[in-house]
Design a protein around this motif. Sequence first.
Motif, PDB file in Angstrom:
ATOM      1  N   VAL A 195       1.294  -0.882   0.487  1.00 56.04           N
ATOM      2  CA  VAL A 195      -0.287   0.020  -0.128  1.00 56.04           C
ATOM      3  C   VAL A 195       0.583   1.666   0.681  1.00 56.04           C
ATOM      4  O   VAL A 195       0.248   2.431  -0.693  1.00 56.04           O
ATOM      5  N   TRP A 196       1.646   1.273   0.619  1.00 55.51           N
ATOM      6  CA  TRP A 196       2.502   3.052   1.045  1.00 55.51           C
ATOM      7  C   TRP A 196       4.097   2.441  -0.146  1.00 55.51           C
ATOM      8  O   TRP A 196       4.546   1.862  -0.301  1.00 55.51           O
ATOM      9  N   GLY A 225       8.514  10.626   3.653  1.00 54.09           N
ATOM     10  CA  GLY A 225       6.515  10.058   4.311  1.00 54.09           C
ATOM     11  C   GLY A 225       6.499   9.043   3.701  1.00 54.09           C
ATOM     12  O   GLY A 225       6.887   8.707   2.834  1.00 54.09           O
ATOM     13  N   TYR A 226       5.190   8.443   4.051  1.00 52.41           N
ATOM     14  CA  TYR A 226       4.560   7.230   3.281  1.00 52.41           C
ATOM     15  C   TYR A 226       3.756   7.369   2.716  1.00 52.41           C
ATOM     16  O   TYR A 226       2.558   8.514   3.658  1.00 52.41           O
ATOM     17  N   HIS A 227       3.466   7.537   0.964  1.00 54.44           N
ATOM     18  CA  HIS A 227       2.088   8.479   0.525  1.00 54.44           C
ATOM     19  C   HIS A 227       1.202   6.677   0.730  1.00 54.44           C
ATOM     20  O   HIS A 227       1.654   6.028   0.196  1.00 54.44           O
ATOM     21  N   LEU A 228      -0.080   7.175   0.250  1.00 58.06           N
ATOM     22  CA  LEU A 228      -0.875   6.358  -0.102  1.00 58.06           C
ATOM     23  C   LEU A 228      -1.439   6.752  -1.653  1.00 58.06           C
ATOM     24  O   LEU A 228      -0.714   7.382  -2.301  1.00 58.06           O
ATOM     25  N   ALA A 229      -1.675   6.221  -2.556  1.00 56.69           N
ATOM     26  CA  ALA A 229      -1.854   6.175  -3.857  1.00 56.69           C
ATOM     27  C   ALA A 229      -2.775   7.005  -4.423  1.00 56.69           C
ATOM     28  O   ALA A 229      -3.309   6.818  -3.751  1.00 56.69           O
ATOM     29  N   GLY A 230      -1.709   8.489  -5.294  1.00 52.99           N
ATOM     30  CA  GLY A 230      -2.758   9.590  -5.209  1.00 52.99           C
ATOM     31  C   GLY A 230      -2.712   9.754  -4.244  1.00 52.99           C
ATOM     32  O   GLY A 230      -3.957  10.901  -4.737  1.00 52.99           O
ATOM     33  N   VAL A 231      -2.267  10.437  -3.263  1.00 49.79           N
ATOM     34  CA  VAL A 231      -2.505  11.443  -2.340  1.00 49.79           C
ATOM     35  C   VAL A 231      -1.189  12.203  -2.018  1.00 49.79           C
ATOM     36  O   VAL A 231      -0.339  11.090  -2.025  1.00 49.79           O
TER      37      VAL A 231
END
Length: 795
Positions: A280-281, A295-301
Amino acid sequence: MKKFKKILLVLVGLLLLVAIGIAIFINSLKPDYSGKKSLPGISDEVTTYFDPYGIPHIYAENEIDAVKALGYVHAQDRLWQMELLRRVAKGKLSEVFGKDMVKTDKFFLSLGIDDHTKETISSIDDQSEAILLSHAYLQGINEFIKNGPTPVEFYLTGIEKEPFTIEDVYNAVGYMAFSFAMAHKTDPLLTSLRNKLGEEYLSGLAISSDTSTVWIKNYKGMDTDTLGANITASVTAALDKLPIPQFEGSNSWVVAPQKTKNGKVILANDPHIGFAQPSVWYEAHVSTPTYEKYGYHLAGVPFPLLGHDRNLAYGLTMFENDDIDFYYEETNPSDSTQYKTVDGWKNYEFVNKTIKVKDGDDVTFTYKKTHHGPVLNNIADQISGECPVAMSWMYTKPTNMVMHALYGLSHATNMEEFKSALPNIHAPGLNVMYGDAEGNVAWWATAKLYEMPDSLSTKFILDGPSGDEEPLRFLDFSENPMAENPPWNYVYSANNQPDSIAGMLYPGYYLPENRAKRIVSLLDAKNDWDKEAISKMILDITSPVNTEVVSELIKLFDVSHFTSEQLVLLDSLKNWNGKYSLNTTSPVIYHRTLYYIVKNTMEDEMGPEMFKQFLSTHLFKRQIAWGANVENGKWWDNVNTPDVVETREDIVLMSFKQTWESLVKDFGEDTSQWTWDKVHTLEHQHPFGQVASLRKYFNVGPFPVEGTREVINNLAFPYDGTGFYKVNSGPSTRRIIDFSDVENSISILPTGQSGNPLSKHYDDQAEMYVNGQFRKMMMNKQEIEEKAESILIFR
């Protein structure tokens, strides 16, 4: 002969050209981690260093440029994941996968995430910093879509790449918000059980808060039918089809300077999310003269949900609060377009939607809405024609400020600035964990909480027409559970029950105390924590609760009924320390016996389908330890044997016998072969990995793995009759940030940074993850430059 040789040479030459052409084509689909690229709209050069694991370290003169570059590199590794995630709320999965996804699309369209997003977009301030940065991030994604290589999944599905919009960003967060919710699996099921079996059976379930378990302490410092089961079945079926992971649970703890060897804060976080490939990240380190975040990003955020810098660090777990309520509605018998309210009859709102289906005709459907929310009847075939049930979900009620909250969290420079962003998170309910270089530690439960009438349980479908079962008021954020710099010198969350600071308990679907009990016992016992000790703790595979269950049940065994081989294993089980190592047999005996006990206790009353639904709830997890201690009760008796009244002893002994017989059948009579590595495995599944011929190209694994459900290293699995436990959720990352040496903080991903199967970073962390290893989250620029495997420059 010469002519034959010439023909052969020509054929070989053609085959060689074809092979070269295929190789060139395949190579063109890989992410491009080096070179120079044009990125329209940036004001200055942006340099991106890719470290040995493919994590980008983006250096720019301003944040707008940096975020554009982030959008580009995120898309080149995760565009397919972004594509799937943005399609969920819009009901567009059938367009990719065909008719099997129609019910899932219907369900998510009816939730109203996309409609709520449109309302939000129409009212937001386009010039706010959060939105300006979001648009910059989207420009980077769209530049890759326009000029970058097309991921192989787009070729295999035949779908076209399309630009991303700000709606896609909000819809991605909306999916996350619903994925956290548990009420849709629990409330309708409990209502059905009550209607079918009566209150006496419900008293034998762990529904209410258990005051004897470990709760999270607060500290503020000095300042009538089967409709319910059908709804649960329809929702479960819709979610089971999803080709992207669901959010499940999480651990986090933050240790204050008083309890660390170096006198600095240490934060640990491992959010538990459904395993999938890609994971996910997406990790990214962004640095400008005025802003820096790993940072750790959610897809599209665009903003990280987990992150740290040299000043502060934060992580998330699920709060597990109840933010979904179901209501029975009453249709006007004289006018089917109206429903009853406390103020009289009111018109249903009718919503029309169309779903495009790959290789099929479009599907058009209509659903009704009340003031509570969408009516779930007719959205799934099995609940048509029943009493209307509407779903009220907090996420779609207030103005959506979640993106502004994420901007605020990622741009805060101290604890007060960080805390000020939290009230903007109305849903999903999150435990936000915080630590900083100044020595502060804190935990806040963020959600728009509300008070219901006394003695009203929101765990059942409520009465809509009367108006008597509506929220009385919304709580101010100051009334949410929280702990700031508590005197016990740590904060933690393991999705367990929080204590109250508002004179009321907070309804929710909290997980049992297993992980919390272990975390608290370990943290309390030690005052010299360092990064190495925390890294061992985050990998802990011991369950103090499961051994208690064994101790309780083993009292019921009459050893005169056992063979010598069984007595040996029974003695081993009696002395089990609760660890889930690969070569141990006790976990295998425990879980198989537990499954048979629960099945033999409850399936006769519930029936096979309702029992299957029960196993998927948090209620089942809470029931295990609690139910094992219930000596007498209606559940123990098998209703299918009216001439016999079974006792707890009967059920436990029968279940152990079934366990033994099933293990002999599966592994033979040599009990030394009944080990955990044979039954507990992890395979990271890509949507295309369900096709047997594509599995080895897209899936990662399988691997035998330590751990189990509800230990700190929470590698969880669904229960079924097979006795083989395919892990489906667990730590989506393991992060440890040590402020005594923040530039050497460590983490790991379950598979790899890239979602592109042709990238070498697709699975280069998978074995490290399974083996409990970590890698550095680099922040020192000199080290990043020295160790960079490639450099990508945007101009």
